[in-house]
Design a protein around this motif. Sequence first.
Motif, PDB file in Angstrom:
ATOM      1  N   SER A  26      22.095  12.330  39.193  1.00  0.00           N
ATOM      2  CA  SER A  26      20.743  12.064  38.695  1.00  0.00           C
ATOM      3  C   SER A  26      20.635  12.350  37.201  1.00  0.00           C
ATOM      4  CB  SER A  26      19.727  12.891  39.476  1.00  0.00           C
ATOM      5  OG  SER A  26      19.596  12.392  40.792  1.00  0.00           O
TER       6      SER A  26
ATOM      7  N   GLU B 278      15.977   6.537  37.368  1.00  0.00           N
ATOM      8  CA  GLU B 278      15.449   7.901  37.348  1.00  0.00           C
ATOM      9  C   GLU B 278      15.171   8.333  35.913  1.00  0.00           C
ATOM     10  OE1 GLU B 278      16.079  12.261  39.458  1.00  0.00           O
ATOM     11  OE2 GLU B 278      17.518  10.660  39.833  1.00  0.00           O
TER      12      GLU B 278
ATOM     13  N   GLY C 115      12.538  12.674  40.441  1.00  0.00           N
ATOM     14  CA  GLY C 115      13.280  13.370  41.491  1.00  0.00           C
ATOM     15  C   GLY C 115      13.242  14.870  41.313  1.00  0.00           C
TER      16      GLY C 115
ATOM     17  N   CYS D 166      17.934  17.823  40.289  1.00  0.00           N
ATOM     18  CA  CYS D 166      18.733  17.604  39.069  1.00  0.00           C
ATOM     19  C   CYS D 166      20.220  17.757  39.349  1.00  0.00           C
ATOM     20  CB  CYS D 166      18.291  18.530  37.951  1.00  0.00           C
ATOM     21  SG  CYS D 166      16.680  18.113  37.237  1.00  0.00           S
TER      22      CYS D 166
ATOM     23  N   ASP E 100      16.625  14.380  44.715  1.00  0.00           N
ATOM     24  CA  ASP E 100      17.637  13.649  43.962  1.00  0.00           C
ATOM     25  C   ASP E 100      18.714  12.972  44.800  1.00  0.00           C
ATOM     26  OD1 ASP E 100      16.577  13.813  41.485  1.00  0.00           O
ATOM     27  OD2 ASP E 100      17.851  15.432  40.753  1.00  0.00           O
TER      28      ASP E 100
ATOM     29  N   CYS F  99      13.646  14.721  36.350  1.00  0.00           N
ATOM     30  CA  CYS F  99      13.927  15.514  37.543  1.00  0.00           C
ATOM     31  C   CYS F  99      13.455  16.942  37.334  1.00  0.00           C
ATOM     32  CB  CYS F  99      15.414  15.489  37.923  1.00  0.00           C
ATOM     33  SG  CYS F  99      16.532  16.255  36.720  1.00  0.00           S
TER      34      CYS F  99
END
Length: 391
Positions: free
Chosen positions: A308, A318, A301, A304, A278, A321
């Motif tokens: 993000s 994005e 990603g 987290c 991230d 995550c």
Amino acid sequence: MKAILRTMGGWSQRAPTCCAVVMKHAVLWCAAMLFAALIPVVHAVAADTSLTPEASAAKMAAEHLMTAKIEWRGPSSSPKPLAGKRIAIVSCCEAADGAARASRAMVEAGKTLGWQVNVLDGRGDPQEQNKALNSAIDAKYDGIVLEFVDTTTVSDGVARALKAKIPLITLGTLRNTPDTIPDVSWDYAKHGEALANYMIWKSNGNVNALILLNTDLYVTRNGQWVGTKNVLTDPKKCKDCKVTVKEWPMANIDTQPGSIATAALQANPKINWGWCFDACMSRVSRALIASGLSSKMRGAGFDCNAESLQLIKDGQVEAVCAADPREWDAYAVIDNLNRLMQGQPTVNQGIPVRLFDKTNISTLSDYEMSHGWQGGYDFRAAYRKLWGMQK
């Protein structure tokens, strides 16, 4: 219904029209409710049947990590903490929020125990990391944490620490040299697999992924990336998936990932996914937004972090995550370091993982949106109880 009608029949002769009207409306209302209830089911079935069998399997695997129940799977007991200890954290790179979050939480946990915890920033440079480790040894700290620092790149300092009998532990390195150095970790490969499955699901098997692979983090190359690669390169799971790998060093995190992604997308507009941790993905997202390319690629990603999470919520590059509760990780390190300093073995800390996208991000609290996922459990209270320091 027949019994009811018979009962009504006893007085229906007096008001047959009223009875008929009431029954007619009741039947129509029930039919309308049944039809309304079926609509989402029909839509759901249509949505599922539009997926390929591989994408359907990927959807099931990804959704499991979005909904799995979180429970305390950590230790049930811990030795009473030793007071007055001095601890050094050698961080890989405090410019990366994933590392900075853990550092802050270790300082917080140490303060709970009455420890002095100092953070030494390795600045994304193995030479700086080795220098920081050696300075901690020279300062005779009671314990040292290597945070996302590959032990092979700081082997000189590691050898000195072990010779000096300073308890040494790592966070997030997956494997250490020598392997007697304990590590606090979670299931990295599962993170990678979940992200790959999510990309397959959301693209119905048509994944053209740009992998932004950091060259310094052993855990990324041999953890998350292995999990993602094993799924995306398996023709049984994704026969049409394409993968392009671009490498970059941690020292260039502020500029290189974004420039690589922008150039790659301009050269190959068919790229539809970007992948990296991230602190990298947030920088990629900013670069693509600034270049007017934010709608051309979705990002996957892991970590987290707060930025993000906001990008996902806002639909800005994005899209998903994979999370570990980084502050929970940090408390787990402090717990195991306390064990080491008392000559006891470390234990499995049972750290959970989770997948977040726009559909379940609303389950996060305001605090988590600004600080990162906390694990869905009050781990701080659990550790305070373990340490005999309940408020």
